[in-house]
Design an enzyme around this catalytic site. Structure first.
Site, mmCIF file in Angstrom:
data_model
loop_
_atom_site.group_PDB
_atom_site.id
_atom_site.type_symbol
_atom_site.label_atom_id
_atom_site.label_comp_id
_atom_site.label_asym_id
_atom_site.label_seq_id
_atom_site.Cartn_x
_atom_site.Cartn_y
_atom_site.Cartn_z
ATOM 1 N N GLU A 1 0.836 -1.209 0.000
ATOM 2 C CA GLU A 1 0.000 0.000 0.000
ATOM 3 C C GLU A 1 0.871 1.261 0.000
ATOM 4 O OE1 GLU A 1 -2.998 -0.476 3.106
ATOM 5 O OE2 GLU A 1 -4.219 -1.671 1.739
ATOM 6 N N GLU A 44 -5.792 -7.295 -1.751
ATOM 7 C CA GLU A 44 -6.444 -7.474 -0.450
ATOM 8 C C GLU A 44 -7.920 -7.148 -0.595
ATOM 9 O OE1 GLU A 44 -4.693 -5.104 2.660
ATOM 10 O OE2 GLU A 44 -2.655 -5.744 2.175
#
Ligand code: CA
Length: 675
Positions: free
Chosen positions: A212, A310
């Protein structure tokens, strides 16, 4: 413009090659060339994966059309070793204790994702938590994945603990390094870590460079530096696992231009990677349509593969490990998917369908931490001890030294135990079967899966009428109105008990339904608490005074943040009316009240009043004493006939004491009474 950009690219590539040559001084030149500039033909591609599934009698799964055998249906289980150390066990669909990885593989999971932190331990060897996921943990997880026919995605955070858009902290050992030193350290760390996996025989299919990394990685925030680091990780990966896919990972796909910008930056620097991945949590990250558009745009513009790294969804609103969850409350049916086992499966199915059929070059979806259940204790204290000892919570107290602002303050357990595919005792949920069932579909009986709560607000003197139908989400995702039967409703008690709240249970479609009834005294005034300013109210002062207006100050308000305020200095006396005209008040019996507090006043003459057709017909005395002593002026009963012009208000009259009198007026209530 195009040519300028190409020149830049070529220069950067030459620079990168030169840096390797001059950098660690290892390897031969032909190796470097193939590592840095693979031809298109030599670029790794997804491979065909084994197809497995377990049939279901109850789950309803719409088939995802044209799903290729190489489509990745992955799961992150990074916390599992820590959980198992504390005694957590997993049970298969027959209730038999079985290795987690076998349960996953049998159900159709074909890839495992594992995060790698550089050094998630303090100097005494105490783990920071979150699975204490260093490379040794990843090797253990990777071996078990490989043994059960699943490939591994290695998710390097390049940090000693969690990396996400809120934090991208540099590992302790790399702190203070300049970018040249840091990129060599990252290259070495990546290479050594991957070599450990290779030596252990782990089937590494993909390597992720950072987690991320929305505009930061490993303590760096300048894109050129982020590129240098990603490039070092990319080179190390190509050398150790030339056939593995290289992924980059961002999040917040709902911020469309940000995602496009990250991809543009990586293209500008010509990073050698294969897969552009995003997180997609449906409760935070916008619509599936948007996700498809955003990722397709990257795929089309830069020729990259794309995927969801995810995702997750809850099967229940309940927490099971005595540590609060990221999603929980709220009415199940107003969300896109109910918090049920079926809802969890349908949500995952829809993400898979989006990436497989509606996104260009979509190669797969990973579910995040689908086995992170309760650590196994019977209460908070027992679980806390396990989190501290084994790192099975999201953060232990030992993480404080590295992450004082978050882990240091909020350390604890699993925030996603209600999003796992196992219950708190480790028994697998039917929803796990969705991994295999997306390929051919499954038609369990269509029946009610969740019933929406009904909320009613009823005047204490009105008729109580409960709804005859309730909204339901069915197991196939459709929405329906179902007949409901309410049980044990005591209408007489509800009518005679005044203002109160009741929770009524019923049955609809074989499931429990719930109706929350608030019996309230309807207030016929508008803006009764001055939250909308002076709307509806008129103040008329006999003498000019210094301050007479609505004030926004919650500490001086009875409810809300606003109230009506007055102040007159010591030379002036106060004499004003504050009132509201109530148009078309239905005939009936009413009561009225309004509250006052204040100070530094004497000779107080203050009262609530009701005017009918211009004449005051009733007064209810109130007073000014001192700060925070509220006094209610109340008229308990008056009658209204059709056509009466009714005005209610407060009269305040006083002389100053000390520096000048002041006061606050709030909460005017005009309600019906039964006789
Ligand atoms: Ca929890």
């Amino acid at each position: 413009m195009k040519s300028t950009k190409n020149i830049k690219k070529i220069m950067l590539m030459a620079l990168a090659t030169a840096m390797i040559a001059g950098g660690c001084g290892q390897g031969t030149s032909d190796k470097k060339d193939s590592a840095v500039t693979p031809t298109e033909a030599a670029k790794p591609q997804p491979v065909v994966l084994p197809v497995r599934s377990v049939p279901s009698d109850t789950l309803h799964v719409e088939k995802v059309e044209s799903l290729k055998d190489e489509f990745i249906l992955g799961m992150d289980v990074s916390s599992v070793i820590s959980l198992e150390k504390g005694g957590v066990k997993y049970y298969d669909f027959d209730g038999k204790e079985t290795d987690l990885f076998k349960i996953l593989s049998d159900a159709g999971v074909n890839y495992i994702r594992v995060r790698v932190w550089n050094d998630p331990f303090d100097k005494n060897g105490n783990g920071y938590g979150g699975g204490n996921c260093d490379i040794n943990t990843a090797v253990e997880i990777g071996k078990r994945a490989t043994a059960n026919g699943m490939r591994l995605l290695v998710d390097f955070h390049y940090s000693d603990f969690w990396a996400d858009p809120g934090k991208q902290m540099v590992p302790k050992a790399w702190k203070g390094m300049d970018i040249d030193t840091k990129k060599e350290a990252l290259y070495d760390f990546t290479k050594e870590s991957l070599e450990k996996l290779k030596a252990a025989g782990v089937d590494v299919g993909m390597v992720q460079l950072g987690n991320e990394t929305n505009g930061a990685m490993c303590g760096e925030k300048v894109w050129m530096n982020i590129y240098y680091l990603m490039d070092a990780g990319s080179r190390a990966t190509r050398e150790v696992f030339p056939n593995a896919l290289i992924a980059v990972h961002f999040t917040n796909p709902e911020k469309v231009t940000n995602i496009a910008d990250y991809a543009k930056k990586l293209n500008y620097y010509n990073l050698d990677y294969d897969v552009f991945a995003s997180s997609y949590y449906p409760f935070w990250h916008g619509t599936l349509d948007n996700l498809a558009t955003v990722l397709s745009n990257v795929a089309e513009t830069y020729g990259k593969m794309v995927m969801v790294a995810e995702t997750s969804y809850a099967f229940t609103a309940e927490d099971t490990d005595f540590f609060g969850n990221t999603i929980s409350g709220g009415s199940a049916v107003t969300k896109n998917y109910p918090y049920t086992v079926q809802g969890q499966a349908t949500c995952f199915r829809d993400v898979v369908d989006t990436i497989a059929n509606r996104t260009k070059n979509g190669i797969g979806v990973f579910y995040w931490e689908g086995a992170w259940i309760s650590a196994g204790g019977k209460n908070y204290e027992e679980n806390h001890a396990l989190w501290e000892k084994n790192g099975s919570g999201w953060a232990s107290s030992y993480a404080k030294e590295y992450d004082p602002n978050d882990a240091g303050k909020y350390s604890g357990g699993s925030a996603v135990d209600n999003q796992a595919f196992f219950d708190s005792t480790g028994h697998v949920l039917e929803s796990l079967k969705v991994f295999g069932l997306v390929r051919n579909g499954s038609s369990g009986e269509v029946k009610a899966d969740a019933i929406q709560d009904t909320e009613l607000i009823i005047d204490v003197n009105g008729e109580i009428e409960l709804p005859k139908k309730v909204n339901a989400v069915m197991t196939d995702g459709s929405k329906k109105e179902l007949d409901v039967e309410w049980l044990n409703v005591d209408y007489e008690k509800m009518k005679s008990n005044g203002a109160a709240r009741y929770e009524i249970k019923g049955i609809a479609g074989g499931m429990e339904a719930r109706c929350v009834v608030s019996m309230i005294e309807f207030n016929f005034l508008e803006n009764y608490s001055f939250e909308e300013g002076e709307k509806g109210w008129t103040a008329t002062s006999k003498n000019p005074i210094d301050e007479l207006y609505v004030e926004d100050k919650s500490t001086d308000s009875l409810t809300g943040t606003k109230h009506f305020h007055f102040w007159a200095d010591k030379t002036k006396s106060v004499d004003f009316d504050l009132e509201q005209e109530v148009k078309n008040l239905p005939a009936g019996n009413y009561k009225f009240s309004i509250s006052l507090m204040g100070g530094d006043a004497e000779n107080v003459n203050a009262y609530a009043y009701v005017k009918k057709n211009g004449q005051v017909i009733a007064k209810g005395p109130t007073n000014i004493t001192s700060y925070n002593e509220w006094h209610e002026g109340k008229i308990p009963h008056f009658e209204v006939e059709t056509g009466d012009a009714i005005t209610v208000g407060i009269h305040v009259e006083c002389s100053p004491k000390g520096n000048g009198s002041w006061g606050k007026i709030d909460d005017a209530l005009l309600n019906t009474v039964s006789d």
